[in-house]
Design an enzyme around this catalytic site. Sequence first.
Site, PDB file in Angstrom:
ATOM      1  N   ASP A  89       9.129   9.343   3.538  1.00 35.71           N
ATOM      2  CA  ASP A  89       9.680   8.755   4.750  1.00 35.71           C
ATOM      3  C   ASP A  89       9.967   9.877   5.753  1.00 35.71           C
ATOM      4  O   ASP A  89      10.090  11.048   5.396  1.00 35.71           O
ATOM      5  CB  ASP A  89      10.893   7.868   4.469  1.00 35.71           C
ATOM      6  CG  ASP A  89      12.126   8.590   3.986  1.00 35.71           C
ATOM      7  OD1 ASP A  89      12.556   9.557   4.648  1.00 35.71           O
ATOM      8  OD2 ASP A  89      12.678   8.179   2.957  1.00 35.71           O
ATOM      9  N   ASP A 139      15.343  -3.067  11.844  1.00 42.67           N
ATOM     10  CA  ASP A 139      15.890  -1.868  11.202  1.00 42.67           C
ATOM     11  C   ASP A 139      14.919  -0.691  11.318  1.00 42.67           C
ATOM     12  O   ASP A 139      14.661   0.000  10.336  1.00 42.67           O
ATOM     13  CB  ASP A 139      16.189  -2.167   9.726  1.00 42.67           C
ATOM     14  CG  ASP A 139      17.114  -1.142   9.080  1.00 42.67           C
ATOM     15  OD1 ASP A 139      17.881  -0.474   9.805  1.00 42.67           O
ATOM     16  OD2 ASP A 139      17.060  -1.015   7.842  1.00 42.67           O
ATOM     17  N   GLU A 196       0.851  -1.187   0.000  1.00 42.21           N
ATOM     18  CA  GLU A 196       0.000   0.000   0.000  1.00 42.21           C
ATOM     19  C   GLU A 196       0.890   1.241   0.000  1.00 42.21           C
ATOM     20  O   GLU A 196       2.027   1.211   0.467  1.00 42.21           O
ATOM     21  CB  GLU A 196      -0.927   0.014   1.218  1.00 42.21           C
ATOM     22  CG  GLU A 196      -0.253   0.346   2.515  1.00 42.21           C
ATOM     23  CD  GLU A 196      -1.201   0.450   3.686  1.00 42.21           C
ATOM     24  OE1 GLU A 196      -2.347   0.912   3.522  1.00 42.21           O
ATOM     25  OE2 GLU A 196      -0.787   0.058   4.781  1.00 42.21           O
TER      26      GLU A 196
END
Length: 134
Positions: A56, A96, A49
Amino acid sequence: MECISIPDHPEPLPKEVALTILANKGPSMDIIKLLDWQDQQDFYVMVLERFSHCMDVFDFVGRNGGSIDERFARLIMWSATLAADACCRRGVYHGDIKLENLLINFKKLDVKLIDFGCGDLLTESAYTSYSGVF
């Protein structure tokens, strides 16, 4: 390409695909949804999606002069914490979590955890290796 077996799938899946599926078992607004995936001869393709008006969090902070106000920081940290908790409850170690792996919809202020490529199945023992950039 490392593959792992997960419940409800008869064949082993690429690890990133499997971890994304496991992380999405049950409701979670803070983890990216895997819509589909295809296995090719030398690689796999994931369809995830993606909401409009997003980037970001690393880029979001950079575009705001390198800092954000406390309200945004609190929202981002709360969403990251909820996503990490959901992953752990579903047996997934993301491995991460960083600004580049959090997407923010800057119109609705939704934050989603992405990129399970450095992840693993959650274990009780210590992790002895590291993937990613220092």
